[in-house]
Design an enzyme around this catalytic site. Structure first.
Site, PDB file in Angstrom:
ATOM      1  CB  SER A 232      -0.838   0.090   1.211  1.00 16.31           C
ATOM      2  OG  SER A 232      -0.213   0.319   2.216  1.00 16.31           O
ATOM      3  CG  ASP A 233       1.613   5.965  -1.074  1.00 13.17           C
ATOM      4  OD1 ASP A 233       2.579   5.933  -0.217  1.00 13.17           O
ATOM      5  OD2 ASP A 233       1.454   6.984  -1.919  1.00 13.17           O
ATOM      6  CD1 TRP A 234       5.178   4.792   4.903  1.00 16.94           C
ATOM      7  CD2 TRP A 234       4.809   3.569   3.092  1.00 16.94           C
ATOM      8  NE1 TRP A 234       6.201   3.821   4.884  1.00 16.94           N
ATOM      9  CE2 TRP A 234       6.115   3.051   3.860  1.00 16.94           C
ATOM     10  CE3 TRP A 234       4.380   3.137   1.890  1.00 16.94           C
ATOM     11  CZ2 TRP A 234       6.769   2.063   3.267  1.00 16.94           C
ATOM     12  CZ3 TRP A 234       5.328   2.038   1.166  1.00 16.94           C
ATOM     13  CH2 TRP A 234       6.202   1.603   1.926  1.00 16.94           C
TER      14      TRP A 234
END
Ligand code: BGC
Length: 724
Positions: A232-234
Site C-alpha cells: 500500500s502507499d503509506w
C-alpha cells in the site's frame, strides 16, 4: 527454495506470525519470524536514491553518518535522455546501493503519467507518453533487481495529482486507463519482471486503489501474471475487508500504532468475530504470505546466498554524469550563442538562486542525503578553472515559505502529518515575508543588472525548487516564482545574449520573455553530477542530446485536463480529455505549445530521410513492421539525435490521436557520419483498446509511419497496409 518448501513454511506459521508479515512493524519494515529463519522485509524510498534512515517508529532522522548515498537524476531527467542503456545503469546503481544499505525493496520507480503540468510530483515521474515510460521503466526495473532487491513501481494507478491525493475519486474511461495510464505498469511487470507494485492513495471509480479488486486482482495478477508483492502507499488503506479480499499483500503507513493497522489486530478481530468467512480469510492471508515468501526467496533472503550490494564507485559516477549530461535539453540557440567559448570569457556573471542551490534534500519522500551535489555554480567554476573570474549574484530572493511537506509545525518531518494534510493548497506567505521578498528582490535585481554591464557573458540559472516541485501539493500555475519573469526580461534588455537556464522538474510558463531570449537551456533535478553536466553543455564539452518527455504548453490553461476534463476536480476528478493527454491533445486539436513533446536541439544538425517499411510475419499470430531510414550528422561536431517514429491511422474506426509515438532510438554520430537505422514496430503499435470486447484491437487498413524530430516536426512519411 522450492515451491514445496515455501508451502511447508506457510504451514508452520501461526496466524499472528503471518499477520506480522503483512503489515508494517516500523515505518519501513515488517516483522520477520526468527524461529523459521524469515527475516523482516525492509523497504526504503525512493526514486532519486536510497533515502536516509528514520527511527523505526518516529519520524526522526537518526542522523547517521553512514547513510549518505548517490543522488540520482530524477525520473523526468532520466526520461529526457531517451536512452534505455542509461536507465539500466541508473537502476543498477540504485539497486546496488539499496542492497548495500541492507534493504530489500526500493520504493521506486514512480511512473505516473503527467496529466497536468501542475502536478507536484511530476519530477518523480517520466513524462506524458506511455510508450516512452514503458521503454524507460523496463531497463530501470531490471537494473534495480539485478542486485537481489525488489523494485516497487508506484503509484498504481492514476495518482496524477497531489490535490486531495488521499481521497480524490478518479473517473476515467476504460480506454484511457488501458491506453494511457496502465501501459508503463504493465511493461514494468511483464517485461521488467518487477517484484513490487505500490497502490496509489487515490480512488478509482469509488474504491481506493490500494485495495481495488479490478486493479490488483484482475488486471495486475490475472491479466499480467504479476507474482510479486503489492504494497500500500503509506496510509493508503481504509478498509480491512477490502484489503483482505482485494489483492493487497502488505499494508504500510505513517503512524506508529502498528497493531492497529487495518491488516493487523482489526483483521484478526474480524476473523474471530465471524465477520468474514474464516476459511476464505485464512486462505487469503496465506496467499499474501506466499507472495511475500516467493519474493524473499527470489531475493535469496531465505537461503543466505545474497548479493551484498555496494556503493557509488568510479564507474557509477561516470554513468551518473552521463545521464545528467544527456538529460539537458537545449530549447533555443538563436545565432549559435551556445556553446560559450571559455577562452573568450575573462569575466563571467552567473545570476539566479538555483545556480547555488542544492535540491537533493527536498521534494518529500524523494529527498536524498546526497554524498555530494555539484550545483551549476560549482560546476561552472570547476570547468572554467582559474583563468575566468566567476561573479555570482542571486538575482532574486527566495523567501523560504516552505511547502506543505516541510512546513509542518510541531513535527520533525512532513510525513508524520501527511495523512492530515489538506493537500493541494499552496503555502501562503505572511505579509511580513511578502514585503521582505519584494524589498530583497528589488535589491538583488539591481545588483545583478549592474554586474551584467561589464561581464563578458551572463548565464542565468533560475527555475523552480522543491517548494514547488513537491509531494503533497500541486502548483497553482506555471509561473516562475520570485518574480523571475521580470528579472529575466530586465537582464535580456541589458544583455540580449544572456543564456537562460532553468532547473525544474516540470514545465514553466516562459511567455513573458520567450520571444526575446536567444539561448535557452532546460535542466532537471539532475542528480549529484548535475551542475558539472550543465556546465559541460553550456561550454560545449558535451553536445546536448536531451529531448522533452512532456509537452511544454504555453500556459496551464491550455492543458487538456483543464480544457476537456477537470483538474484538480473536487471529491471526484473526471478525466474528460480521455486518451487526449499531452501531445495526443495538442497535436489532434491543433493547439500551439511553447515546446512540443520530444523536442531538443543539438550543436550539430541531423538529417533523417528515406523512411521505408515492410510488414514482417513473425509467426502466424504475430505481425510486425520493420522501419528503416537514414540519418546523417551534417554538422561539424559529433552528437546524438533522437529519431522518433509516430504511427497515424489514416481511416480510424474509432476516435484516435492524430499520431502516437511507437518507436524511438538515440543515435550517436560522428561529424559527417551517415547510418542506416532499422527499428521494429510490434503489432501493439497499431492497436487501440476496444471497450466493447475488453481487448486491444488492430484494425486492418492504411497507416502512416512518420519519422520525426519531435511531435511537431515530421521529416519523412511512409505508408503501409496493415492486415491484422
Ligand atoms: C509516498 C510514497 C512513498 C511513501 C513512503 C508516501 O507519502 O506517496 O511515494 O514511497 O510515502 O515514504
Amino acid at each position: 527454495m522450492t515451491k514445496d518448501k515455501i508451502e511447508k513454511l506457510i504451514a508452520q506459521l501461526t496466524l499472528q506470525e503471518k499477520i506480522g508479515m503483512i503489515h508494517g512493524n516500523g515505518f519501513f519494515t515488517t516483522k520477520g519470524v526468527e524461529r523459521l529463519g524469515i527475516p523482516p522485509f525492509k523497504t526504503s524510498d525512493g526514486p532519486r536514491g536510497v533515502r536516509k534512515d528514520f527511527e523505526n517508529d518516529a519520524w526522526k532522522d537518526i542522523g547517521l553518518s553512514y547513510d549518505y548515498v548517490s543522488y540520482l537524476p530524477c525520473n523526468t531527467a532520466l526520461a529526457a535522455t531517451w536512452n534505455r542503456a542509461l536507465a539500466h545503469e541508473t537502476g543498477k546503481l540504485l539497486g546496488k546501493e539499496t542492497r548495500g544499505r541492507g534493504k530489500d525493496m526500493i520504493l521506486a520507480p514512480g511512473i505516473n503519467i503527467m496529466r497536468s503540468p501542475l502536478c507536484g510530483r511530476s519530477f518523480e515521474y517520466m513524462g506524458e507518453d506511455p510508450y516512452l515510460v514503458s521503454e524507460m521503466v523496463v531497463p530501470l526495473v531490471q537494473g534495480i533487481e539485478e542486485n537481489d532487491v525488489a523494485s516497487c513501481v508506484k503509484h498504481f494507478a492514476l495518482n496524477n495529482q497531489e490535490t486531495r491525493r488521499l481521497d480524490v475519486d478518479v473517473e476515467v474511461s476504460e480506454r484511457a486507463l488501458r491506453e494511457i495510464y496502465l501501459p508503463g505498469f504493465e511493461a514494468a511487470v511483464r517485461r521488467g519482471g518487477a517484484k513490487g507494485i505500490m497502490g496509489a492513495y487515490n480512488k478509482l471509480r469509488g474504491t481506493h486503489c490500494c485495495h481495488h479488486d479490478d486493479l490488483l486482482n484482475n488486471i495486475l495478477r490475472r491479466e499480467w501474471g504479476f507474482e510479486g508483492i503489492t504494497v500500500s502507499d503509506w496510509g493508503g488503506v481504509h478498509d480491512t475487508k477490502e484489503a483482505l479480499m482485494n489483492g493487497l499483500d502488505m499494508e504500510m503507513s505513517v503512524t506508529s500504532d502498528f497493531d492497529a493497522y487495518y491488516m493487523a489486530d482489526p483483521l484478526i478481530r474480524m476473523i474471530e468475530d465471524g465477520e468474514v468467512d474464516r476459511k476464505k480469510a485464512l486462505a487469503k492471508i496465506d496467499e499474501k504470505v506466499r507472495h511475500i515468501l516467493n519474493v524473499m526467496n527470489k531475493l535469496h533472503m531465505l537461503d543466505g546466498e545474497r548479493s551484498a550490494g555496494g556503493y557509488n564507485d568510479y564507474d557509477d559516477k561516470a554513468a551518473l554524469r552521463q545521464t545528467a549530461r544527456e538529460s539537458v535539453v537545449l530549447l533555443k540557440n538563436d545565432g549559435n550563442i551556445l556553446p560559450l567559448d571559455r577562452k573568450k570569457i575573462r569575466k563571467l556573471l552567473v545570476v539566479g538562486e538555483n545556480a547555488n542551490r542544492q535540491h537533493a534534500p527536498g521534494g518529500g519522500s524523494a529527498e536524498i542525503k546526497a554524498l555530494y551535489e555539484i550545483t551549476p555554480l560549482l560546476g561552472i567554476q570547476m570547468l572554467l578553472g582559474g583563468n575566468t573570474e566567476v561573479v555570482y549574484k542571486p538575482g532574486y530572493y527566495n523567501e523560504d515559505i516552505g511547502n506543505i511537506w516541510a512546513n509542518t509545525g510541531e513535527s520533525e518531518n512532513g510525513q508524520a502529518d501527511s495523512l492530515n494534510q489538506d493537500s493541494g493548497t499552496a503555502q501562503v506567505s505572511s505579509e511580513e515575508k511578502t514585503i521582505r521578498q519584494r524589498e530583497m528582490n528589488e535589491k538583488y535585481l539591481q545588483e545583478a543588472l549592474e554586474a551584467a554591464k561589464d561581464a563578458d557573458a551572463v548565464i542565468y540559472v533560475g527555475g523552480l525548487t522543491h517548494d514547488y516541485d513537491t509531494e503533497g501539493q500541486d502548483r497553482a500555475d506555471m509561473k516562475l516564482p520570485y518574480d523571475q519573469d521580470r528579472l529575466i526580461a530586465e537582464l535580456l534588455k541589458v544583455r540580449p545574449d544572456t543564456v537562460v537556464t532553468l532547473v525544474a522538474g516540470s514545465p514553466v510558463d516562459m511567455s513573458a520573455w520567450l520571444a526575446d531570449v536567444k539561448a535557452l537551456v532546460y535542466s532537471w533535478y539532475a542528480g549529484m553530477e548535475g551542475g558539472i553536466a550543465l556546465a559541460e553543455v553550456l561550454f560545449g564539452a558535451y553536445n546536448p542530446s536531451g529531448h522533452l518527455p512532456e509537452t511544454f504548453p504555453l500556459s496551464e490553461k491550455d492543458c487538456p485536463a483543464v480544457v476537456l476534463g477537470e483538474f484538480p476536480g473536487g471529491d471526484q476528478v473526471v478525466y474528460g480529455e480521455d486518451i487526449f493527454v499531452g501531445y495526443r491533445y495538442y497535436d489532434t486539436y491543433d493547439v500551439a505549445t511553447a515546446f512540443p513533446f520530444g523536442y531538443g536541439l543539438s550543436y550539430t544538425d541531423f538529417v533523417m530521410t528515406g523512411i521505408r517499411a515492410e510488414v514482417i510475419e513473425d509467426t502466424a499470430e504475430s505481425k510486425g513492421v520493420k522501419v528503416s531510414f537514414d540519418i546523417s550528422n551534417i554538422g561539424n561536431r559529433a552528437g546524438a539525435a533522437v529519431a522518433q517514429i509516430y504511427v497515424a491511422d489514416k481511416c480510424p474506426k474509432v476516435k484516435k490521436a492524430a499520431k502516437e509515438l511507437k518507436a524511438f532510438e538515440k543515435i550517436y554520430l560522428e561529424a559527417g557520419e551517415t547510418r542506416e537505422v532499422t527499428l521494429m514496430l510490434e503489432r501493439e503499435a497499431f492497436t487501440y483498446y476496444d471497450e466493447a470486447s475488453g481487448s486491444f484491437q488492430a484494425d486492418a487498413g492504411s497507416y502512416m509511419l512518420m519519422l520525426a524530430k519531435n511531435a511537431e516536426e515530421i521529416v519523412d512519411i511512409t505508408e503501409i497496409e496493415f492486415e491484422v
